[in-house]
Scaffold this active site. Structure first.
Site, PDB file in Angstrom:
ATOM      1  N   HIS A  95       0.812  -1.223   0.000  1.00  0.00           N
ATOM      2  CA  HIS A  95       0.000   0.000   0.000  1.00  0.00           C
ATOM      3  C   HIS A  95       0.840   1.266   0.000  1.00  0.00           C
ATOM      4  O   HIS A  95       0.317   2.356  -0.217  1.00  0.00           O
ATOM      5  CB  HIS A  95      -0.929   0.017   1.220  1.00  0.00           C
ATOM      6  CG  HIS A  95      -1.993  -1.034   1.140  1.00  0.00           C
ATOM      7  ND1 HIS A  95      -3.310  -0.739   0.870  1.00  0.00           N
ATOM      8  CD2 HIS A  95      -1.932  -2.384   1.265  1.00  0.00           C
ATOM      9  CE1 HIS A  95      -4.016  -1.862   0.853  1.00  0.00           C
ATOM     10  NE2 HIS A  95      -3.201  -2.876   1.088  1.00  0.00           N
ATOM     11  N   ASP A 145       3.438   9.613  -0.588  1.00  0.00           N
ATOM     12  CA  ASP A 145       2.280   8.822  -0.169  1.00  0.00           C
ATOM     13  C   ASP A 145       2.038   7.739  -1.211  1.00  0.00           C
ATOM     14  O   ASP A 145       2.145   8.014  -2.411  1.00  0.00           O
ATOM     15  CB  ASP A 145       1.041   9.742  -0.094  1.00  0.00           C
ATOM     16  CG  ASP A 145       0.070   9.310   0.986  1.00  0.00           C
ATOM     17  OD1 ASP A 145      -0.010   8.091   1.247  1.00  0.00           O
ATOM     18  OD2 ASP A 145      -0.619  10.179   1.551  1.00  0.00           O
TER      19      ASP A 145
END
Ligand code: G6P
Length: 500
Positions: A170, A379
């Site tokens: 992720h 991110d």
């Protein structure tokens, strides 16, 4: 979940560090308390997927020493894994969040390399692999999640060659120049190579992993296909994660959500412009850099409270880790300084909320915000950006988005910024605040099309579909060259199925 027929033969077993639910003690201190959704993008994305497929979730209940039997919660079959207080300190706070997290996020924090933490990481990964082994029927599909569990695929493969094993990362996978610092770089890569399919958020992450695999483990790669020394083939490709767009859209359209959005604006003093930031309180999220840019605009009089207000939601995260405590102090000092300089009595310039809100309140906040600032330093994806878009059925609202969030690959109509560039951030904020409504609507429409087509169900189907194809190819190879009907090895191994 709307799974493709080829991938839903048996319910998926998800293995993730955290369970999708945290136990919240009862307010009066007695009784069992209740189960609430855990924080973070991983749980937000996967929970609806596992629930609607009737699958199982193996994970840690979020507190040390909690020993529980498997149970059902919020419509999920849950298998808890126990971690002692020492393991929480060494594996979770230590190796996962003191070594890997900063290393994988472009060293935005300083990674610490501790041999004791690595030993705990191996030991705890083994425990997750044991729990997954016990939870999986013969031939089951198991989907391992994120950087905390990178050794699990190889551990499982070794003892359960019958399983179809997928892994999804992720967070970003760093370039070789950074990754190669990790003293256990080969062991981590080899852990991941145990999967049939290794998924990443962006093509760049997959490319970084392929390079690391070639450099550490001597595997051969052809496009997204990796060939191991024993002849086994797997794939590494990108599958950008997303949100449950339909559910968020419905939630944001409810009359009570719209009423609440209007109420929120009234509570904020009916300003002309509401600017919003929503993040876990994490140094990768660029909260300090954002506050600095916003503060300078107030100092220069280019934004003037109370006509413009900033709402910053910073949900508590990893509070026992020192870097997070330091960040919290700095953020709170900075907010205090801005408010000291620019607030009027009862009218703060920055509303700072150190808490987590339920989905309903978040949807109302998104609807109430004219501008959303999503400006992380690095991110993996950032689902707040996609949540904001999914909630803006009114086609209003402007998204300012960091180039360094995975979401920037898809949400090209956002106002894209480099969060390290203070002047650039200030320009972007001013541009967002004054964007013409027609232009804002045009951009929002395009982003909404993207998020509604490539939603979380598309993500899960694309990943599980690709996993099924790679696993079928491997199983056919093992059976001695026999191929499933209509099966083309080139297609199964060479072409991204839904990934980019
Ligand atoms: C990110 C990570 C997840 C993690 C979440 C919350 O989204 O990718 O794996 O669960 O942050 O962090 P926490 O440490 O509280 O689980």
């Amino acid at each position: 979940m709307r799974l493709d027929p080829r991938s839903d033969e048996s319910p998926v077993v998800v293995v993730a560090n955290r369970l999708p639910v945290d136990r919240v003690p009862a307010e009066d201190g007695g009784g069992e308390g209740e189960w609430r959704q855990s924080p973070g993008g991983l749980v937000a994305a996967l929970e609806p997927v596992v629930r609607s497929s009737g699958g199982t979730w193996v994970g840690w209940p979020g507190a040390p020493g909690v020993e529980l039997e498997p149970f059902e919660a919020r419509g999920l079959h849950v298998v808890p894994v126990v971690l002692s207080a020492e393991e929480v300190a060494d594996y979770y706070e230590g190796f996962a969040n003191g070594t890997l997290w900063p290393l994988y996020h472009d060293v935005t924090g300083e990674p610490v390399f501790e041999r004791r933490w690595w030993d705990a990481y191996r030991r705890v990964n083994r425990r997750f692999a044991d729990a997954a082994d016990a939870a999986c029927a013969r031939g089951a599909t198991v989907w391992v999640q994120d950087y905390q569990l990178q050794l699990v695929p190889a551990m499982l493969r070794q003892r359960r060659p019958d399983l179809r094993i997928g892994f999804f990362d992720h967070i970003p996978f760093p370039g070789w120049e950074i990754y190669s610092r990790l003293p256990w770089r080969r062991e981590v890569v080899e852990g991941l190579l145990g999967a049939d399919l290794v998924g990443f958020q962006r093509g760049a992450d997959a490319a970084n992993f392929l390079r690391a695999a070639r450099s550490t483990s001597g595997v051969v790669t052809r496009g997204s296909v990796i060939e191991c020394a024993d002849g086994r083939q797997l794939r590494a490709a990108s599958f950008p994660i997303s949100v449950d767009a339909v559910t968020l859209d419905e939630l944001a359209r409810r009359p009570e959500t719209r009423r609440r959005a209007a109420e929120l604006r009234a509570e904020l003093g009916d300003p002309e412009t509401v600017v919003l930031g929503v993040d876990r309180l994490d140094y990768t999220k660029g909260i300090l850099q954002r506050l600095r840019a916003y503060g300078e605009l107030l100092d220069a009089g280019q934004l003037a409270p109370p006509a413009t207000v900033l709402v910053q939601v910073a949900s508590p995260s990893r509070e026992r880790v020192e870097e997070y405590q330091r960040l919290r102090n700095e953020v709170e000092v900075t907010v205090g300084r801005i408010n000291g300089d620019h607030s009027a009595l009862g009218r703060p310039a920055v509303h700072y909320l150190h808490k987590t809100f339920p989905k309903e309140e978040m949807a109302a906040l998104y609807l109430a915000a004219d501008v959303a600032l999503v400006t992380p330093l690095r991110d993996g994806m950032n689902l707040v950006a996609k949540e904001y878009v999914a909630c803006r059925h009114d086609e209003r609202g402007v998204l300012v988005l960091s180039e360094f969030a995975g979401a920037a690959d898809e949400l090209r109509q956002a106002i894209l910024v480099n969060p390290w560039d203070v002047d650039g951030m200030e320009e972007a904020i001013l541009r967002a605040v004054s964007l013409r409504p027609a232009e804002a609507a045009r951009r929002m429409r395009a982003m909404r099309r993207r998020v509604s087509e490539f939603d979380v169900h598309h993500w899960a189907n694309a990943f599980l579909g690709a996993l099924a194809m790679v696993a079928e190819a491997r199983e056919a190879q093992r059976r001695g060259g026999e191929r499933p009907p209509g099966f083309s090895p080139g297609r199964a191994l060479g072409r991204p199925a839904g990934g980019r």
